[in-house]
Design an enzyme around this catalytic site. Sequence first.
Site, PDB file in Angstrom:
ATOM      1  N   LYS A 151       0.863  -1.179   0.000  1.00  0.00           N
ATOM      2  CA  LYS A 151       0.000   0.000   0.000  1.00  0.00           C
ATOM      3  C   LYS A 151       0.903   1.234   0.000  1.00  0.00           C
ATOM      4  O   LYS A 151       1.959   1.238   0.652  1.00  0.00           O
ATOM      5  CB  LYS A 151      -0.857  -0.037   1.271  1.00  0.00           C
ATOM      6  CG  LYS A 151      -1.875   1.081   1.416  1.00  0.00           C
ATOM      7  CD  LYS A 151      -2.673   0.878   2.710  1.00  0.00           C
ATOM      8  CE  LYS A 151      -3.799   1.888   2.861  1.00  0.00           C
ATOM      9  NZ  LYS A 151      -4.582   1.658   4.114  1.00  0.00           N
TER      10      LYS A 151
ATOM     11  N   SER B 297      -9.627   1.477   3.394  1.00  0.00           N
ATOM     12  CA  SER B 297      -8.802   2.288   2.531  1.00  0.00           C
ATOM     13  C   SER B 297      -7.761   1.489   1.735  1.00  0.00           C
ATOM     14  O   SER B 297      -7.226   2.006   0.755  1.00  0.00           O
ATOM     15  CB  SER B 297      -8.074   3.348   3.368  1.00  0.00           C
ATOM     16  OG  SER B 297      -7.140   2.735   4.242  1.00  0.00           O
TER      17      SER B 297
ATOM     18  N   SER C 130      -9.606  -0.956   7.511  1.00  0.00           N
ATOM     19  CA  SER C 130      -9.053  -0.705   6.178  1.00  0.00           C
ATOM     20  C   SER C 130      -8.286  -1.855   5.542  1.00  0.00           C
ATOM     21  O   SER C 130      -7.946  -1.781   4.366  1.00  0.00           O
ATOM     22  CB  SER C 130      -8.134   0.526   6.214  1.00  0.00           C
ATOM     23  OG  SER C 130      -8.895   1.703   6.212  1.00  0.00           O
TER      24      SER C 130
END
Lengths: 490, 96
Positions: free
Chosen positions: A82, A157, A181
Amino acid sequence: MAAIPVHEWTLLDAARAVREREVSSRELTRALLERIDRMNPRINAYITILPEQAMREAAARDEELAAGGARGPLHGVPVALKDIFCTKGIRTTCGSRILHDFDPPYDATVTGKIREAGAVLLGKQNMDEFAMGSSTETSWFGPARNPWATDRIPGGSSGGTAAAVAAGTCFAGVGTDTGGSIRQPASLCGVVGVKPTYGRVSRYGMIAFASSLDQGGPIARTVPDAAAVLGVIAGHDRRDSTSVDVPVPDYLAATGRSVKGMRVGLPREYFAGGLDASVRTAVEKALGALVSLGAEGVEISLPHTEYALSTYYIIGPAEASSNLARYDGVRYGYRTEGAKGLIEMMSRTRGEGFGAEVKRRIMIGTYALSAGYYEAYYGKAQKVRTLLRRDFQEAFAGVDVILTPTAPTPAFRIGEKVDDPLTMYLSDIYTIPCNLAGIPGISVPCGMSPDGLPIGAQLLGRHFDEEAILAAAAAIEREIPLPRVAPEEG
Amino acid sequence: MAITREEVLHVARLARLALSSDEADRMREQLGDILAYIRQLDRLDTSGVVPTSHAVETGTPYRDDSVHPFGEKEEILKNAPDREDDFFRVPRIIED
């Protein structure tokens, strides 16, 4: 194995094949880079793709192996991160305009550990700006899409990471979870996501959102794959004073453990109104799987659950408003043009550099911490946090793990909730309490909706008992086989 | 819970956040809704409850007060939007 295309292999199969020199790291890396080329235009899962660098790393891993030495358990295996983990010399944006050209001067601890384990870094994955969101629609680099249905969100997210794993563009990724997330996008994309115990994985070099809640963890296609990555990234780090110095157990071994006699708590508050019927059915099937293997379902109550969302939407934004104070256009990142004074420069830089959701949370947090309101909001929320933690402590006196839905519904449509922050926040209602209590959680696929969208079950465990939730999740995975790579035309 | 436009602008100033007029209006509405929702916590009696600041109680860790030089000054400075030698350059601080 020849019958299965490379991008559908498990991470553990890929690692074994490289180690035993059935396949080279270059072959694996090239196959996945081609897969990224084909899939990424549809799902926008990567902000930065590193083709040349990944091929160079793969070649180096192949040479090391030829010389007789594997670095570690991920030797030669292509993975991704990420875009919240700092990567030295590789742009790290956190999905924000304000960091669109930031080149970190150092690696995050997670980045370093992935490299030490021998993994090849394919790229940096899309995410909601500063990890604030449940749909990956707030990214400055455009929304990521769900590979199972590209008109739908992948969750957030860590939506880029979950979408990338589900699309077979990497063997695993590392995401972060502040209120769900990792688990919520894993659930919505039909893959496995682990939010470890707070303090289990170092936060050094992981761009901060809410420091008392943030935790990094793996997203992968199988529970053993996720366990293997967790074993690599877990552990104490002197550079993160909140990382905890307790030994890292053999997580992979835990995935083979029997669940016979395991007591599985079912909190009645998580199966109340607002839960989609297909999600309820799928989670009941997950329970059935555990029961068929000798586990026992026990109804429990977590009485303060209804207050978790409010508590989170005070504590998260309050901590974010102070963490994000550092983005002022002075030392790095975006700076506005033509401001006449310092204050004007900072205010305009932040006004132009942050998107709507980030501004909203900075405003809530600043308000909640401002003179006269601190006790009513932040002080109150910290007390309710104690009550929420106590709920779990009392529950875990009688059960070994807790089973719940991960998200109240399957993936919703892009644009459906983006202008309605409160409704968007409700999609994290089952994942938030775990972060407030600091306990570990995992989402594992347990079914499909009538329109072919993945559904996940969440398992929660005691502090530092990732082994129990990995064992239960692996059992569910074995009992309920589901496709893990999305079809080509989602 | 109603929040006024003046309060929105005051908080935005504290946060060093330049908001357009439209943004301030939208923020007033959305913040009002969100604050009204989170005030549900008022219904809970929390007298005598100790606040949580750390989810996992581990005590305060100590470490040696030793120096670990970073040594790559240029790596840091190269990210600066504006610099002069080894300094970050900013617009004037004292306004006329």
